[in-house]
Design an enzyme around this catalytic site. Structure first.
Site, PDB file in Angstrom:
ATOM      1  N   THR A   1       0.863  -1.346  -0.064  1.00 50.59           N
ATOM      2  CA  THR A   1      -0.003   0.007   0.133  1.00 50.59           C
ATOM      3  C   THR A   1       0.828   1.150   0.034  1.00 50.59           C
ATOM      4  O   THR A   1       0.635   2.300  -0.696  1.00 50.59           O
ATOM      5  CB  THR A   1      -0.850   0.062   1.187  1.00 50.59           C
ATOM      6  OG1 THR A   1      -1.491  -1.155   1.400  1.00 50.59           O
ATOM      7  CG2 THR A   1      -2.074   0.957   0.912  1.00 50.59           C
TER       8      THR A   1
ATOM      9  N   ASP B   1      -4.323  -2.734  -7.483  1.00 53.85           N
ATOM     10  CA  ASP B   1      -3.861  -3.450  -6.167  1.00 53.85           C
ATOM     11  C   ASP B   1      -4.477  -4.916  -6.213  1.00 53.85           C
ATOM     12  O   ASP B   1      -5.548  -5.168  -7.050  1.00 53.85           O
ATOM     13  CB  ASP B   1      -4.549  -2.585  -5.113  1.00 53.85           C
ATOM     14  CG  ASP B   1      -3.749  -3.381  -3.873  1.00 53.85           C
ATOM     15  OD1 ASP B   1      -2.796  -4.012  -4.080  1.00 53.85           O
ATOM     16  OD2 ASP B   1      -4.186  -2.529  -2.834  1.00 53.85           O
ATOM     17  N   GLU B   2      -4.032  -6.078  -5.585  1.00 52.74           N
ATOM     18  CA  GLU B   2      -4.727  -7.164  -5.510  1.00 52.74           C
ATOM     19  C   GLU B   2      -4.932  -7.782  -6.729  1.00 52.74           C
ATOM     20  O   GLU B   2      -5.873  -8.348  -7.042  1.00 52.74           O
ATOM     21  CB  GLU B   2      -5.829  -7.415  -4.525  1.00 52.74           C
ATOM     22  CG  GLU B   2      -5.859  -6.464  -3.180  1.00 52.74           C
ATOM     23  CD  GLU B   2      -5.481  -7.490  -2.257  1.00 52.74           C
ATOM     24  OE1 GLU B   2      -4.578  -8.414  -2.516  1.00 52.74           O
ATOM     25  OE2 GLU B   2      -5.228  -6.792  -1.193  1.00 52.74           O
TER      26      GLU B   2
ATOM     27  N   GLN C   1      -1.588 -15.188  -2.327  1.00 50.99           N
ATOM     28  CA  GLN C   1      -2.856 -14.981  -1.554  1.00 50.99           C
ATOM     29  C   GLN C   1      -4.139 -14.732  -2.456  1.00 50.99           C
ATOM     30  O   GLN C   1      -5.073 -14.048  -2.324  1.00 50.99           O
ATOM     31  CB  GLN C   1      -2.611 -13.330  -0.865  1.00 50.99           C
ATOM     32  CG  GLN C   1      -1.674 -13.374  -0.010  1.00 50.99           C
ATOM     33  CD  GLN C   1      -1.372 -11.843   0.502  1.00 50.99           C
ATOM     34  OE1 GLN C   1      -2.477 -11.554   1.252  1.00 50.99           O
ATOM     35  NE2 GLN C   1      -0.237 -11.251   0.520  1.00 50.99           N
TER      36      GLN C   1
ATOM     37  N   ARG D   1      -2.143 -11.996   8.814  1.00 54.94           N
ATOM     38  CA  ARG D   1      -3.022 -10.773   9.253  1.00 54.94           C
ATOM     39  C   ARG D   1      -2.475 -10.503  10.591  1.00 54.94           C
ATOM     40  O   ARG D   1      -2.551  -9.229  10.915  1.00 54.94           O
ATOM     41  CB  ARG D   1      -4.603 -10.952   9.219  1.00 54.94           C
ATOM     42  CG  ARG D   1      -5.370 -11.292   8.245  1.00 54.94           C
ATOM     43  CD  ARG D   1      -5.023 -10.380   7.020  1.00 54.94           C
ATOM     44  NE  ARG D   1      -3.985 -10.982   6.140  1.00 54.94           N
ATOM     45  CZ  ARG D   1      -3.234 -10.287   5.130  1.00 54.94           C
ATOM     46  NH1 ARG D   1      -3.416  -8.999   5.122  1.00 54.94           N
ATOM     47  NH2 ARG D   1      -2.349 -11.064   4.460  1.00 54.94           N
TER      48      ARG D   1
END
Length: 709
Positions: free
Chosen positions: A32, A217-218, A248, A599
Site C-alpha cells: 500500500t 492492487d490485489e 494470496q 494478518r
DNA sequence: CTTAAATACTTTTTT
DNA sequence: AGTATTTAAG
C-alpha cells in the site's frame, strides 16, 4: 518529493516508469505504501495531473484510505483522481455513457438477492420447477458464463447437455428482464464497459486518453472482464503498474484468474518485475508458521518472505471439546489479553471460514458485554426492513424497476393479494409494458374494486414523489416516503421486540442518509442508491472504535491486527469438506489459511473443536485441521480449554482403570482390561473385546464405561 | 386477503 | 438454531 521512507526495492518500484511494472508483494511487505508513494510520485515528480490517473483497489475503504494517504503526501488538491474498486469505477463510467448502448443512465444495480429473484421468475417463466432447478445454482452458472465473457447467444450454441441448455435459456430471459427493468447486476457492471469499448471506439479512445497511468492492487484476484478492462485502457501506452501476491489468491471460485498475474508480461509486453519480500508486519514465528503451510502447495513459485522483527510468541493452538466451549475459550483469551491494558478490543480480530460460525461467538460476546462488530453475513443494506425502504426509493428513481415495485406493492399490507398481483403481472407480460405503467392504467386489469382504489392511491403517491426528485434533497425524500406510506405506523402496530429493532435499523438508515447528504456535495438519489449497492461492511467499518472485529478470512484480506484468532480449524470446515480431495481447491484453502495467518502482527491463536453442532441438531465429531498438524513443533504451544482441563481433573480423580475390570465401549462393546499404562484419564488401556480383539486405547478419547457385575 | 402456525431448508467464500 | 416458505385457519 521525499522518498526516504522507502527501502531500496520499494524505491525502485515507485520510480520505475516507461514500461509495465509487475510487483510481487508478499504479505505485509508495504505494498500500500508503494502504491501511494507511486501515485504521489507520478503527480509531483512526473507531473501527471491527478485526473489522468486510475487506481483500482479491492474495497472502497482501501480506496478511501489510499486517496487520503496520497493527499497527505502532496500539498495540492487531488480530488479529481480516479481511485475505486472495479465495480465503482465502472459504475461511474456507465452513468455517463451507457445511453450509447440504449440503456438509461439512471440504471439500478441489482444485488445478489435481487438477481436471484429475477432468475427465480425467469425459471418459472420457462415452466420449470424451482425446487428441481435452484435459482441460486442458476445464478452461479450464469455468473460464471459472464465471467468468461460468454453471452447468452453463445451459451445457447455451446450448451451440450440438458442443464447448460436450460441455463442458457434462463440466462436469456434473465438478461432481457434486467434490461426491461433498467437494471444491471454486479457482473454487468464489469461487462458493459467492455461492450461499450468494443462498439464505440471513440469512447474507448476517450478513456485511453484520459487515463495515462493505471495502477491495480490485489492483481492476483482479478478476473477476465477486469483484465480486459485495464488491458483496453493501457494496451497502447503500457503505463501500468500492478501489485499482487499469487500466494494470496483466494477468489478463484469467483472467476479470479491467477494467470492474469503469472502471464502479465505476455499480455503487456516486456515488463519490469519487482519483488518485495521483506515483511514489516508479523513476528518471525507467525511468518514461519504461515510459510510451512503455504509451502505444501505444489502449484506455486517458491519464495519466502523474511523479517527483521523478533521471533515473538509461539503460535497458540487451542483445543476444545465443542464449539460453544471454543467460543468461551476465545473470550477468556480476549480478557486475558485486554485486562492488563496491553491490548484494546480493536487490536483483536476473530476469523472463520464460514459466516455461520460467527453466531455462537457473537452470542458469548454479547453476554459478556464485550463490544464487537461483525463484518459480512447479512449486510445492513440487505436487511428486509432496509430493502423495503430502498425498494421505494429505487422505484421512485426508476419507474421500470419491477423487482422493487413487486416488493412494496403490498408492503405495508394494503390488501393487494397474490391473485391480484398475478393478474397484474400476467397483463403486463401480455402488453409488454412495465408493471408500473400497468398500475397507471389499472382499470384495464380485471381485479377487485377495492384493490383498484388502493392501487390508484399508491400510484398517485409514487408519481407525486417521483416528480419532486430533482427539487428536494435525499433526506426529505426518504422522510416523505416513510411518512406517506406509513412505514413507522406499520412497525408501531406490531410492537414486538423484533419490530422495534427493525424500526431502529430504519432510523439508523435515515441517519446514514443525513450523514451522506452532509458529506457529499452533489448528493442525489441515483448516486446514493449506487453507493448503497456497492458499499460493503468493510467500507463502513471504523477501526478506531474499541471493539472486537469478527469476519471471514476472505473479508480480512489486506488488513492487519496485533492479535488474530482463527477459529474452527477442523478437517471439513477449514479446509472445507468439498475440497478435501480436490487439489486445486485444496491449494486455495491453503492460501486462505496463509492469508488469515499473515494478518497477525504479534499473536496468532488457532482454535478447533472436537465436536461441532451443525444445522442446530446433529453434533459432528471433528478432526483437527491439517493446517495445524502441519505446523512445526518448535513454533507452537498448546492451550487446553478451561472446561476441558476441569472436566479431565474430575474424571481422572473418579476413574481409575485396573487390570481385570470389565468395560463397555460404544463401538467395540464389552471387553476386559488386560493392561494399564499411566494414570486416570491420560492412561492407555489395553482391552480384549468380544471375539478376542485386542485394542490399545487412550482412556480420555475412548470414553470407556466401567461395567459392574 | 391476512395472520399464525407448520414445515422445509440452511453452511463456503463476495463485488 | 434461525430463517424462509408454505399451508391452514380466520
Amino acid at each position: 518529493m521525499n522518498l526516504d521512507n522507502l527501502n531500496n526495492k520499494q524505491l525502485e518500484a515507485v520510480t520505475s516508469i516507461g514500461q509495465p511494472n509487475l510487483i510481487f508483494a508478499g504479505a505485509g511487505s508495504g505494498k500500500t505504501r508503494v502504491l501511494t508513494y507511486k501515485i504521489a510520485y507520478l503527480i509531483k515528480d512526473v507531473g501527471l495531473p491527478p485526473e489522468n490517473i486510475l487506481a483500482v483497489t479491492f474495497t472502497n475503504k482501501a480506496a478511501q484510505e489510499m486517496k487520503l494517504r496520497v493527499q497527505e503526501l502532496l500539498d495540492f488538491d487531488i480530488s479529481s483522481i480516479s481511485i475505486g474498486t472495479f465495480h465503482s469505477i465502472s459504475a461511474q463510467l456507465l452513468r455517463k455513457e451507457i445511453h450509447h448502448l440504449g440503456m438509461l443512465n439512471n440504471f439500478i444495480i441489482y444485488d445478489q438477492p435481487d438477481s436471484i429473484s429475477v432468475i427465480k421468475s425467469s425459471i418459472k417463466d420457462l415452466g420449470l420447477d424451482i425446487k428441481q432447478f435452484e435459482p441460486k445454482t442458476f445464478k452461479n452458472h450464469i455468473s460464471q458464463l459472464k465471467n468468461k465473457l460468454i453471452s447468452y447467444e453463445q451459451a445457447e450454441i455451446l450448451a451440450d447437455d440438458f442443464l447448460s441448455q436450460k441455463v442458457a435459456e434462463v440466462y436469456k430471459i434473465y438478461q432481457n428482464q434486467l434490461s426491461e427493468n433498467s437494471a444491471l447486476d454486479f457482473d454487468d457492471l464489469l461487462l458493459k464497459p467492455l461492450e461499450l469499448f468494443k462498439t464505440m471506439p471513440n469512447i474507448l479512445k476517450k478513456y485511453q486518453n484520459k487515463y495515462n497511468y493505471v495502477l491495480v492492487d490485489e492483481y492476483q484476484d482479478t478476473n477476465k472482464p477486469q483484465f480486459e478492462f485495464i488491458y483496453s485502457l493501457a494496451q497502447n501506452h503500457r503505463e501500468i503498474c500492478v501489485v499482487g501476491d499469487d500466494d494470496q489468491s483466494i477468489y478463484g471460485w469467483r472467476g479470479a484468474d491467477i494467470s492474469n498475474i503469472l502471464n502479465f508480461s505476455d499480455a503487456f509486453g516486456e515488463s519490469k518485475i519487482f519483488k518485495l519480500e521483506q515483511n514489516y508486519r508479523s513476528t518471525q514465528n507467525i511468518l514461519d508458521a504461515a510459510y510451512f503451510v503455504i509451502s505444501k502447495n505444489s502449484n506455486r513459485a517458491d519464495k519466502k518472505i523474511w523479517t527483521q522483527n523478533k521471533k515473538g510468541e509461539p503460535i497458540y493452538i487451542v483445543e476444545n471439546l465443542n464449539d460453544s466451549i471454543e467460543a468461551d475459550k476465545i473470550l477468556s483469551l480476549i480478557s486475558e489479553n485486554t485486562s492488563k491494558g496491553e491490548y484494546d478490543f480493536n487490536d483483536i480480530v476473530i476469523l472463520y471460514r464460514t459466516n455461520a460460525q460467527s453466531r455462537i461467538i457473537e452470542d458469548r460476546l454479547r453476554r459478556q458485554g464485550i463490544p464487537y462488530h461483525i463484518i459480512g453475513g447479512v449486510k445492513f443494506y440487505e436487511r428486509k426492513e432496509i430493502k423495503d425502504i430502498l425498494a421505494y426509493l429505487r422505484l421512485i428513481s426508476n419507474l421500470s424497476d419491477n423487482v422493487s415495485l413487486l416488493r412494496i406493492l403490498n408492503f405495508p399490507v394494503r390488501g393487494i393479494g397474490k391473485t391480484s398481483i398475478e393478474k397484474i403481472i400476467k397483463y403486463s407480460k401480455e402488453i409488454g409494458d412495465s408493471i408500473f405503467s400497468v398500475l397507471n392504467n389499472i382499470d384495464n386489469v380485471n381485479i377487485g374494486i377495492s384493490q383498484k382504489k388502493t392501487i390508484k392511491i399508491f400510484v398517485d403517491k409514487i408519481n407525486e414523489i417521483h416528480n419532486t426528485i430533482d427539487s428536494i434533497d435525499v433526506v426529505d425524500l426518504v422522510k416523505k416516503v416513510i411518512h406517506e406510506f406509513k412505514i413507522k405506523e406499520h412497525y408501531d402496530r406490531q410492537n414486538t421486540s423484533d419490530s422495534n429493532e427493525r424500526w431502529q435499523n430504519i432510523e439508523e438508515f435515515i441517519n446514514g442518509i443525513i450523514e451522506y447528504n452532509d458529506e457529499k456535495e452533489e448528493a442525489n438519489l441515483v448516486k446514493f442508491l449506487e453507493e448503497v449497492s456497492l458499499l460493503t461492511d468493510i467500507d463502513k467499518w471504523n477501526d478506531e472504535v474499541k471493539q472486537v472485529t469478527l469476519m471471514t478470512i476472505h473479508s480480512s484480506k489486506g488488513l492487519e491486527f496485533p492479535i488474530v484468532f482463527i477459529s474452527g480449524l477442523e478437517e471439513g470446515l477449514f479446509p472445507i469438506s468439498q475440497y478435501l480431495d480436490q487439489n486445486d481447491e485444496l491449494e486455495e484453502e491453503r492460501r486462505l489459511f496463509y492469508v488469515g495467518a499473515t494478518r497477525a502482527m504479534e499473536k496468532l491463536y488457532l482454535s478447533y473443536s472436537k465436536l461441532r453442532r451443525r444445522f442446530g441438531a446433529e453434533i459432528m465429531p471433528m478432526l483437527v485441521s491439517r493446517f495445524i498438524t502441519e505446523l512445526p513443533e518448535e513454533n507452537i504451544q498448546y492451550i487446553k480449554s478451561d472446561y476441558e482441563s476441569r472436566k479431565m481433573n474430575i474424571i481422572s480423580k473418579d476413574i481409575s482403570y485396573k487390570v481385570g475390570q470389565l468395560v463397555q465401549h460404544s463401538l467395540f462393546g464389552k471387553g476386559k482390561i488386560v493392561e494399564v499404562q499411566g494414570e486416570g484419564n491420560e492412561s492407555k488401556v489395553s482391552v480384549i473385546f468380544h471375539g478376542n480383539i485386542r485394542k490399545k486405547l487412550i482412556a480420555k478419547y475412548a470414553n470407556l464405561k466401567i461395567v459392574y457385575e
